[in-house]
Design an enzyme around this catalytic site. Structure first.
Site, PDB file in Angstrom:
ATOM      1  N   ARG A  77      45.557 -38.557  -6.832  1.00 10.98           N
ATOM      2  CA  ARG A  77      44.270 -38.101  -6.294  1.00 10.98           C
ATOM      3  C   ARG A  77      43.164 -39.060  -6.744  1.00 10.98           C
ATOM      4  O   ARG A  77      43.174 -39.488  -7.911  1.00 10.98           O
ATOM      5  CB  ARG A  77      43.969 -36.681  -6.801  1.00 10.98           C
ATOM      6  N   HIS A  80      40.438 -35.998 -10.056  1.00 10.55           N
ATOM      7  CA  HIS A  80      41.279 -34.845 -10.426  1.00 10.55           C
ATOM      8  C   HIS A  80      42.774 -35.197 -10.376  1.00 10.55           C
ATOM      9  O   HIS A  80      43.597 -34.368  -9.980  1.00 10.55           O
ATOM     10  CB  HIS A  80      41.011 -33.638  -9.519  1.00 10.55           C
ATOM     11  N   ASN A 153      35.112 -25.783 -10.224  1.00 10.94           N
ATOM     12  CA  ASN A 153      35.174 -26.436 -11.530  1.00 10.94           C
ATOM     13  C   ASN A 153      34.893 -25.416 -12.626  1.00 10.94           C
ATOM     14  O   ASN A 153      34.502 -24.283 -12.332  1.00 10.94           O
ATOM     15  CB  ASN A 153      34.118 -27.552 -11.618  1.00 10.94           C
TER      16      ASN A 153
HETATM   17 FE1  HDD Z   1      36.028 -32.629  -5.258  1.00 10.43          FE
HETATM   18  C1  HDD Z   1      39.366 -33.051  -5.556  1.00 10.43           C
HETATM   19  C2  HDD Z   1      36.194 -29.834  -7.294  1.00 10.43           C
HETATM   20  C3  HDD Z   1      32.592 -32.389  -5.242  1.00 10.43           C
HETATM   21  C4  HDD Z   1      35.904 -35.052  -2.958  1.00 10.43           C
HETATM   22  N1  HDD Z   1      37.485 -31.639  -6.258  1.00 10.43           N
HETATM   23  C5  HDD Z   1      38.818 -31.977  -6.241  1.00 10.43           C
HETATM   24  C6  HDD Z   1      39.552 -31.044  -7.037  1.00 10.43           C
HETATM   25  C7  HDD Z   1      38.655 -30.144  -7.530  1.00 10.43           C
HETATM   26  C8  HDD Z   1      37.353 -30.516  -7.025  1.00 10.43           C
HETATM   27  C9  HDD Z   1      38.948 -28.959  -8.429  1.00 10.43           C
HETATM   28  C10 HDD Z   1      41.036 -31.091  -7.287  1.00 10.43           C
HETATM   29  C11 HDD Z   1      41.799 -30.242  -6.316  1.00 10.43           C
HETATM   30  C12 HDD Z   1      43.262 -30.273  -6.659  1.00 10.43           C
HETATM   31  O1  HDD Z   1      43.616 -29.726  -7.714  1.00 10.43           O
HETATM   32  O2  HDD Z   1      44.005 -30.840  -5.885  1.00 10.43           O
HETATM   33  N2  HDD Z   1      34.661 -31.411  -6.161  1.00 10.43           N
HETATM   34  C13 HDD Z   1      34.934 -30.266  -6.862  1.00 10.43           C
HETATM   35  C14 HDD Z   1      33.708 -29.545  -7.085  1.00 10.43           C
HETATM   36  C15 HDD Z   1      32.705 -30.274  -6.530  1.00 10.43           C
HETATM   37  C16 HDD Z   1      33.296 -31.439  -5.930  1.00 10.43           C
HETATM   38  C17 HDD Z   1      33.609 -28.208  -7.798  1.00 10.43           C
HETATM   39  C18 HDD Z   1      31.241 -29.966  -6.450  1.00 10.43           C
HETATM   40  C19 HDD Z   1      30.756 -28.779  -6.333  1.00 10.43           C
HETATM   41  N3  HDD Z   1      34.524 -33.571  -4.314  1.00 10.43           N
HETATM   42  C20 HDD Z   1      33.179 -33.312  -4.411  1.00 10.43           C
HETATM   43  C21 HDD Z   1      32.457 -34.134  -3.466  1.00 10.43           C
HETATM   44  C22 HDD Z   1      33.401 -34.872  -2.790  1.00 10.43           C
HETATM   45  C23 HDD Z   1      34.688 -34.509  -3.346  1.00 10.43           C
HETATM   46  C24 HDD Z   1      30.950 -34.111  -3.267  1.00 10.43           C
HETATM   47  C25 HDD Z   1      33.230 -35.883  -1.693  1.00 10.43           C
HETATM   48  C26 HDD Z   1      32.195 -36.026  -0.963  1.00 10.43           C
HETATM   49  N4  HDD Z   1      37.386 -33.885  -4.480  1.00 10.43           N
HETATM   50  C27 HDD Z   1      37.115 -34.779  -3.498  1.00 10.43           C
HETATM   51  C28 HDD Z   1      38.349 -35.468  -2.967  1.00 10.43           C
HETATM   52  C29 HDD Z   1      39.478 -34.810  -3.809  1.00 10.43           C
HETATM   53  C30 HDD Z   1      38.717 -33.863  -4.702  1.00 10.43           C
HETATM   54  C31 HDD Z   1      38.264 -36.943  -2.956  1.00 10.43           C
HETATM   55  C32 HDD Z   1      40.451 -35.714  -4.537  1.00 10.43           C
HETATM   56  C33 HDD Z   1      41.809 -35.163  -4.295  1.00 10.43           C
HETATM   57  C34 HDD Z   1      41.632 -34.154  -3.273  1.00 10.43           C
HETATM   58  O3  HDD Z   1      40.294 -34.043  -2.963  1.00 10.43           O
HETATM   59  O4  HDD Z   1      42.492 -33.508  -2.741  1.00 10.43           O
HETATM   60  O5  HDD Z   1      38.499 -35.244  -1.622  1.00 10.43           O
END
Ligand code: HDD
Length: 716
Positions: A77, A80, A153
């Site tokens: 990922r 995370h 989170n």
């Molecule tokens: Fe995110 C993963 C939580 C903002 C883009 N995020 C990811 C995971 C968590 C969060 C718990 C892991 C999920 C798993 O276990 O597979 N993220 C948050 C929280 C945010 C947040 C609580 C703000 C409130 N995230 C955020 C933003 C973006 C992303 C603003 C993009 C614009 N997040 C991602 C991602 C991930 C990710 C790149 C990486 C792996 C996945 O999604 O599946 O899309």
């Protein structure tokens, strides 16, 4: 070898775990085959032209085995990457139909299967669990109406307000691009450079520097949906909502030095803790909490509920506990389940909807998009762990790794060849986007209601207890102290921290060698909102972890340091007192061979001083028995055990002569050991004699919380 079965105590029967059964590969009693099912009787020698000759291309087993091995890795990922997951279920206490039509929130008889993945954010897949970082708390609810993913989170706010800045923030916090250093740490120039230039990060940075970022366990931390969502009832009426997870074991943290040591001693500390507690039947439990806000009140509190850098103090809008999440089954296979699970903020069910929070809006795109690279194509929703438990029928087709076999000739809508199927759902049960009225100019700008970056950072800092504040200051000194460029350190102190709390800025300035800000006026009282007249609070006790329940020691692990001649009867009493409260006593000795008590009974240590360390335990007990204690005093690792437990403010119980171990450990800020009865100063329970009445009970009562008062100098 027998397949791993969930322990007798775990209850794995949810609809989801049943749906996974056809995909499970059980090896018990089966023969080895190729992927094509051809039986294989030798997997150790490749097919050769003569025993010393070249390997033959026709060896399909050899080629398949290497081909599969060569392609085992998938991209981790992008954030995370490091995580651990578990199955379980969610059940609502009473119907929330007044607010939402989501069936899993309106039918208290339903047990909705879930899969939860906890994670750290910055580190790679193989990084340590106990680093200073935000923890992800992502929950997939497999509801009858499709999957709902609550991707949260353990911190209620976020670093940035608009998702367009997410790549910048993540680039800054991840290892630096030229040398890929440091791993899983925010203590480096690029992160603090970014923070110093982007004041909206301040509030979340304060949380990151707090004890929240070094939880004792995934089981002992809160979770937050962060954004303001919408609940929508059957009549189409919306209510704004903030989601919370409240752990039933309370909110607990590690000490920073302990967290760093654990990264080496047991990098899997959190993963192991989750796994072992579920195997033992100590199922992690969290209550779902809702803060419900009438539609239209987005700006009532003086800040914008669409701004993800703000929290809504619980003292202004209480958190209502509406249901319970129980994690009761470990995955069978890490890769197939925990690694391949794909969460997406856009996965909502009828009755739950989004808001215009610009951070959330970006997330609606990013999660779906990232899985294409990570899981190799568009069919990831068909992977067993991601598949809904309700039927899926549509006209999507083809792509890498397609699993489903559509049987209809019609792959378009509308059609007559397939009898019009799948037919459109009845609007009453289908997902309907909340009909929010929106109008505006196309504009690349930030709303003025997002402009206050410091009030809540101050509120958070001032709402912490004294020890928590001290930890936060120490964390800032550590992190900013590691920044090489002095101008970055200057900017963090004089442009960011000074706006949170001038005295805090002065302290950090001194520690990191920069000019302290001039503090002329007394600091302003903190409040939730920068805007005058809005309902506000000057302190939010709910923000301090010390105000979460600290009365239980259930599932805690306590070490007993033993050598030959330990007081066996006393140890039995202490073990009983701990077990009665749901805690476990583990014996740590010089070797794994049995040790003999002074009464002549043998006990076998579970760990030795070289395989265990005090950082793996919640408290330490040294039974009496002059011979045993004398032997322990000669083992530097045993003395270290006691010293570290003391430094990390853990409860200690030292019976009779064992109190002398504190001298060996160089602990000099306690009064001499009692000459009669018991003493419990600063969380150290000492007894004058072995088997003193009440010794075990007093010890048990002092384990639930850390004795941070030890960090302050002793009274003169
Ligand atoms: Fe995110 C993963 C939580 C903002 C883009 N995020 C990811 C995971 C968590 C969060 C718990 C892991 C999920 C798993 O276990 O597979 N993220 C948050 C929280 C945010 C947040 C609580 C703000 C409130 N995230 C955020 C933003 C973006 C992303 C603003 C993009 C614009 N997040 C991602 C991602 C991930 C990710 C790149 C990486 C792996 C996945 O999604 O599946 O899309």
């Amino acid at each position: 070898m027998k397949p791993r079965k969930p322990s007798a105590k775990s209850r794995p029967t949810t609809l989801k775990s049943e749906s996974l059964e056809p995909h499970r590969m059980h090896a018990e009693g089966k023969v080895l085959t190729t992927d094509q099912g051809i039986p294989i009787s030798d997997t150790d020698n490749s097919l050769k032209a003569g025993v010393r000759g070249p390997t033959l291309l026709e060896d399909f087993h050899f080629r398949e085995k290497l081909m599969r091995f060569d392609h085992e890795r998938i991209p981790e990922r992008v954030v995370h990457a490091r995580g651990a997951g578990a199955h379980g279920y969610f059940q609502v206490y009473k119907s929330l139909e007044k607010y939402t039509q989501a069936r899993f929130l309106t039918d208290p008889s339903l047990r909705t299967p879930v899969f939860v993945r906890f994670s750290t954010v910055g580190g790679s897949r193989g990084s340590a669990d106990t680093v200073r970082d935000v923890r992800g708390f992502a929950t997939k609810f497999y509801t009858e109406e499709g999957n709902f993913d609550l991707v949260g989170n353990n911190i209620p706010v976020f670093f940035i307000q608009d998702g367009i800045k997410f790549p910048d923030f993540v680039h800054a916090v991840k290892p630096e691009p030229h040398n890929e250093i440091p791993q899983a740490s925010s203590a480096h120039d690029s992160l603090w450079d970014f923070v110093s230039l982007v004041p909206e990060t301040t509030h979340m940075v304060m949380w990151l520097m707090s004890d929240r970022a070094i939880p004792r366990s995934f089981r002992m931390m809160e979770g937050f949906g962060v954004h303001t969502f919408r609940l929508v009832n059957a009549a189409g009426k919306a209510t704004l909502v903030k989601f919370h997870w409240k752990p039933l074991l309370g909110n607990h943290a590690l000490a920073w030095d302990e967290a760093q040591k654990l990264s080496g001693k047991d990098p899997d500390f959190h993963r192991r803790d989750l796994w072992e507690s579920i195997e033992k039947g100590d199922f992690p439990e969290y209550e779902l909490g809702l803060q419900l806000i009438p539609e239209g009140d987005e700006l009532k509190y003086g800040f914008d509920l669409l701004d993800a850098t703000k929290l809504l103090p619980e003292e202004l809008v209480p958190v209502q506990r509406v249901g319970k999440l129980t994690l009761n089954r470990n995955p069978d296979n890490f890769f197939a389940e925990t690694e391949q699970v794909a969460f997406c903020v856009a996965n909502v069910v009828p009755g739950i909807d989004f808001t215009n929070d610009p951070l959330m809006q970006a997330r609606l795109f990013s999660y779906l998009d990232t899985q294409l690279t990570r899981l190799g194509g568009p069919n990831f929703a068909e992977l067993p762990i991601n598949k809904p438990v309700c039927p899926v029928t549509n006209h999507q087709q083809d792509g890498f790794g397609r699993q489903a076999i559509p049987t209809s000739r019609a792959n378009y809508h509308p059609n007559t060849l397939g009898g019009g199927c799948p037919v459109l759902a009845n609007p009453a049960s289908a997902f309907r986007h909340f009909q929010e009225r929106v109008e505006g100019h196309k504009i690349r700008a930030r709303s003025g209601s997002f402009s206050d970056h410091f009030s809540q950072a101050t509120l958070f800092y001032r709402s912490l207890s004294k020890p928590e504040q001290e930890h936060l200051v120490a964390a800032l000194e550590f992190e900013i102290g590691k920044v090489e460029r002095v101008e970055i350190r200057e900017r963090v102190v004089n442009q960011i921290l000074v706006n949170v709390d001038p005295e805090l800025a002065v302290r950090v300035a001194r520690a990191v060698g920069v000019t302290p800000p001039k503090v002329s006026k007394p600091p302003k009282p903190p409040k939730a909102a920068g805007k005058k007249g809005a309902p506000s609070v000057e302190a939010s006790p709910a923000l301090s972890m010390e105000n979460s329940p600290h009365d239980s020691i259930r599932t805690r692990k306590i070490a007993a340091l033993v050598s030959d001649g330990f007081a066996g009867k006393e140890l039995e009493g202490v073990r009983k007192a701990l077990q009665e409260r749901g805690a476990t006593l583990e014996l740590v000795g010089p070797t794994l061979s049995p040790v003999t008590s002074q009464e002549g009974r043998e006990e076998r240590p579970l760990r030795t001083f070289s395989t265990a360390s005090s950082v793996m335990y919640d408290a330490v007990y040294v039974p009496g028995g002059a011979k045993s204690v004398a032997a322990l005093r000669r083992v530097p690792l045993a003395v270290d055990f006691v010293r570290e437990a003391y430094v990390h403010c853990k409860a200690l119980a030292l019976s009779a002569d064992a109190a002398g171990l504190l001298d060996s450990a160089g602990v000099s800020d306690l009064e001499p050991a009692p000459t009669k009865g018991l003493d419990t100063t600063r969380g150290v329970v000492r007894s004058a004699k072995v088997e003193t009445k009440g010794f075990g009970q007093l010890f048990a009562e002092s384990i639930a919380h850390r004795h941070w008062e030890r960090e302050a100098p002793p009274p003169a």
